[in-house]
Every structure is written in structure tokens, then in C-alpha cells.
Design a protein around this motif. Structure first.
Motif, PDB file in Angstrom:
ATOM      1  N   ARG A  80       0.825  -1.209   0.000  1.00 13.47           N
ATOM      2  CA  ARG A  80       0.000   0.000   0.000  1.00 13.47           C
ATOM      3  C   ARG A  80       0.858   1.257   0.000  1.00 13.47           C
ATOM      4  N   LEU A  81       1.927   1.241   0.765  1.00 16.35           N
ATOM      5  CA  LEU A  81       2.761   2.432   0.920  1.00 16.35           C
ATOM      6  C   LEU A  81       3.624   2.721  -0.309  1.00 16.35           C
ATOM      7  N   LEU A  82       3.735   1.745  -1.208  1.00 16.50           N
ATOM      8  CA  LEU A  82       4.498   1.986  -2.438  1.00 16.50           C
ATOM      9  C   LEU A  82       3.890   3.110  -3.275  1.00 16.50           C
ATOM     10  N   HIS A  83       2.610   3.397  -3.034  1.00 16.22           N
ATOM     11  CA  HIS A  83       1.928   4.421  -3.820  1.00 16.22           C
ATOM     12  C   HIS A  83       1.873   5.767  -3.092  1.00 16.22           C
ATOM     13  N   ALA A  84       2.503   5.866  -1.929  1.00 14.06           N
ATOM     14  CA  ALA A  84       2.484   7.122  -1.173  1.00 14.06           C
ATOM     15  C   ALA A  84       3.360   8.165  -1.856  1.00 14.06           C
ATOM     16  N   ASP A  85       2.960   9.418  -1.732  1.00 13.51           N
ATOM     17  CA  ASP A  85       3.735  10.507  -2.351  1.00 13.51           C
ATOM     18  C   ASP A  85       5.062  10.737  -1.639  1.00 13.51           C
ATOM     19  N   ASP A  86       5.056  10.647  -0.317  1.00 16.21           N
ATOM     20  CA  ASP A  86       6.241  10.931   0.496  1.00 16.21           C
ATOM     21  C   ASP A  86       6.966   9.615   0.794  1.00 16.21           C
ATOM     22  N   ALA A  87       8.072   9.369   0.100  1.00 19.84           N
ATOM     23  CA  ALA A  87       8.786   8.097   0.246  1.00 19.84           C
ATOM     24  C   ALA A  87       9.370   7.926   1.646  1.00 19.84           C
ATOM     25  N   ALA A  88       9.862   9.001   2.235  1.00 24.58           N
ATOM     26  CA  ALA A  88      10.438   8.918   3.580  1.00 24.58           C
ATOM     27  C   ALA A  88       9.366   8.595   4.604  1.00 24.58           C
ATOM     28  N   ALA A  89       8.210   9.267   4.495  1.00 20.65           N
ATOM     29  CA  ALA A  89       7.110   9.010   5.428  1.00 20.65           C
ATOM     30  C   ALA A  89       6.577   7.587   5.248  1.00 20.65           C
ATOM     31  N   ALA A  90       6.585   7.099   4.008  1.00 16.17           N
ATOM     32  CA  ALA A  90       6.112   5.733   3.752  1.00 16.17           C
ATOM     33  C   ALA A  90       7.008   4.710   4.437  1.00 16.17           C
ATOM     34  N   LEU A  91       8.328   4.894   4.327  1.00 19.80           N
ATOM     35  CA  LEU A  91       9.251   3.962   4.967  1.00 19.80           C
ATOM     36  C   LEU A  91       9.103   4.027   6.485  1.00 19.80           C
ATOM     37  N   ARG A  92       8.938   5.224   7.022  1.00 20.02           N
ATOM     38  CA  ARG A  92       8.725   5.384   8.460  1.00 20.02           C
ATOM     39  C   ARG A  92       7.452   4.653   8.900  1.00 20.02           C
ATOM     40  N   GLU A  93       6.375   4.810   8.146  1.00 19.98           N
ATOM     41  CA  GLU A  93       5.115   4.163   8.518  1.00 19.98           C
ATOM     42  C   GLU A  93       5.247   2.646   8.467  1.00 19.98           C
ATOM     43  N   PHE A  94       5.941   2.145   7.451  1.00 18.62           N
ATOM     44  CA  PHE A  94       6.143   0.696   7.354  1.00 18.62           C
ATOM     45  C   PHE A  94       6.907   0.174   8.566  1.00 18.62           C
ATOM     46  N   MET A  95       7.995   0.835   8.928  1.00 15.88           N
ATOM     47  CA  MET A  95       8.785   0.379  10.061  1.00 15.88           C
ATOM     48  C   MET A  95       8.015   0.521  11.374  1.00 15.88           C
ATOM     49  N   THR A  96       7.257   1.580  11.510  1.00 12.33           N
ATOM     50  CA  THR A  96       6.451   1.762  12.720  1.00 12.33           C
ATOM     51  C   THR A  96       5.410   0.658  12.843  1.00 12.33           C
ATOM     52  N   THR A  97       4.739   0.356  11.745  1.00 15.52           N
ATOM     53  CA  THR A  97       3.734  -0.706  11.751  1.00 15.52           C
ATOM     54  C   THR A  97       4.363  -2.049  12.104  1.00 15.52           C
ATOM     55  N   GLY A  98       5.536  -2.328  11.532  1.00 17.80           N
ATOM     56  CA  GLY A  98       6.192  -3.600  11.783  1.00 17.80           C
ATOM     57  C   GLY A  98       6.626  -3.777  13.219  1.00 17.80           C
ATOM     58  N   VAL A  99       7.305  -2.778  13.777  1.00 15.47           N
ATOM     59  CA  VAL A  99       7.783  -2.907  15.165  1.00 15.47           C
ATOM     60  C   VAL A  99       6.606  -2.914  16.127  1.00 15.47           C
ATOM     61  N   GLU A 100       5.591  -2.118  15.843  1.00 14.85           N
ATOM     62  CA  GLU A 100       4.414  -2.095  16.717  1.00 14.85           C
ATOM     63  C   GLU A 100       3.730  -3.453  16.748  1.00 14.85           C
ATOM     64  N   ALA A 101       3.637  -4.116  15.590  1.00 13.26           N
ATOM     65  CA  ALA A 101       3.027  -5.445  15.530  1.00 13.26           C
ATOM     66  C   ALA A 101       3.837  -6.453  16.339  1.00 13.26           C
TER      67      ALA A 101
END
Length: 212
Positions: A80-101
Motif C-alpha cells: 500500500r505504501l508503495l503508492h504514497a507521495d512521500d517516500a520517507a514518510a512511507a518507509l517510516r510508517e512501514f517500520m512503525t507498523t512492523g515494530v508495533e506489531a
């Protein structure tokens, strides 16, 4: 009842039973460890023991199925995040989601994680996650948001590393992982940094040795 309706009902029962089994197994493994019996899992799910084996031929397959659920969630997030406009924010969200899980299911991950890594489907799913994470990371590299020598596999491995770093604190400080996530994110973006030692990881090995 027509054959079509009967078939649909059977499929619905199978989906329901699988969901019940995975939920019961996740709780049982987290509470009692991987030595819990398939009979105990069936009892917790309110199903016959034979139903467990109709869905999962072995305990290893059941452990793998639980881990695959988590990996599927992370891969879907990355896609889903591959389509985000902000690449840095997308990577941050992915890592946040992963560690939180990982932090939310820490008992499950500690007990189930390593045994399930021996399963070929889990290894394949992790490598697929690394591929999707590489696409996310490549976008961030292109925009100067992360170091040029950081890879998607680095990012996936960091998810577990951040979780393990914070794990001793989580009982008293459930959000402690956020501190170490920020440290890792800062480390991923170090302007004019020297090259990292060692070659970047490519694919994860098919077999993970047991700890000695």
C-alpha cells in the motif's frame, strides 16, 4: 439444499474453523509455549482434534500459518505504501507498523518466531517481504531520505532488532520501542556518512540455525 448451497456452507465452515484454530493456537502458544498439544488447541477452539489435522498436517504447519498471518499484514502494508507521495514518510510508517506489531504480540513472537523460521513457506514470505521493502527503500534512497547503502533486507532485519532491543522494557513501558525506532530511523539517514562495513544482505538463508 442444493449442491451449490451445501458447498458454500462447507467452505464457510472451513474458513470459520481455520480462524478459530489460528486464534486459539496463537493464544495457547504465547501462554504455554510450543510444547502445547494439538488436543489443547482443539479444545480451546471448541473443535474436534481431527479438525485441527484436516487444516494443518503438523504443529510446524500450524506455527508457520500463524507467522504467515503477520508477514502477510506487513507485506500488505508495504504494498500500500508503495503508492504514497512521500517516500520517507512511507518507509517510516512501514517500520512503525512492523515494530508495533512485533511489540504487541511479543509473547507470541518470542515463542513462535524462531521455530516458524524453519518452515520454507515462512522463509519465502520473509524474502518476499524483503523484496517489497526494497522497493520502498529504493524510493527513499532516490529522494535522499536514507543512506545510499541501506537495503530493504536491512530494514526488515531492523524491525526484529528494534523489537528485541526494547523487549526487556515493554512490560513496564509498552511504548519503549518507539525510542529505539527513532534511533534506528536517525541512523538510516546520516548525511555524508562513511560506507557501512560488510556487504549488504541479499536473501535470507533457507535454514536458520538453532541457538546453541
Amino acid at each position: 439444499m442444493t449442491g451449490t448451497a451445501a458447498g458454500a456452507g462447507q467452505r464457510a465452515d472451513m474458513v470459520r474453523n481455520r480462524r478459530l484454530l489460528l486464534g486459539a493456537a496463537t493464544a495457547a502458544f504465547a501462554e504455554l509455549g510450543v510444547e502445547v498439544s494439538m488436543g489443547e488447541i482443539a479444545q480451546r477452539a471448541g473443535l474436534a482434534k481431527g479438525t485441527v489435522f484436516r487444516h494443518f498436517a503438523s504443529k510446524e504447519d500450524l506455527l508457520a500459518a500463524i507467522m504467515l498471518q503477520l508477514l502477510d499484514r506487513l507485506t500488505s502494508t508495504a504494498d500500500r505504501l508503495l503508492h504514497a507521495d512521500d517516500a520517507a514518510a512511507a518507509l517510516r510508517e512501514f517500520m512503525t507498523t512492523g515494530v508495533e506489531a512485533l511489540a504487541a504480540d511479543r509473547a507470541f513472537c518470542e515463542v513462535v518466531g524462531r521455530p516458524s523460521l524453519q518452515h520454507p513457506e515462512v522463509r519465502d514470505a520473509i524474502n518476499h517481504l524483503c523484496d517489497v521493502a526494497e522497493a520502498l527503500t529504493a524510493r527513499a534512497r532516490e529522494r535522499g531520505a536514507v543512506r545510499d547503502d541501506v537495503t530493504g533486507t536491512d530494514v526488515v532485519l531492523l524491525l526484529g532488532g528494534i523489537h528485541q532491543t526494547a523487549a526487556p522494557l515493554l512490560a513496564a513501558q509498552p511504548q519503549a520501542w518507539r525510542r529505539y525506532l527513532e534511533l534506528a530511523l536517525d541512523g538510516l539517514h546520516v548525511p555524508n556518512a562513511g560506507a557501512l562495513p560488510e556487504q549488504p544482505p541479499c536473501r535470507l538463508p533457507r535454514h536458520v540455525p538453532e541457538p546453541t
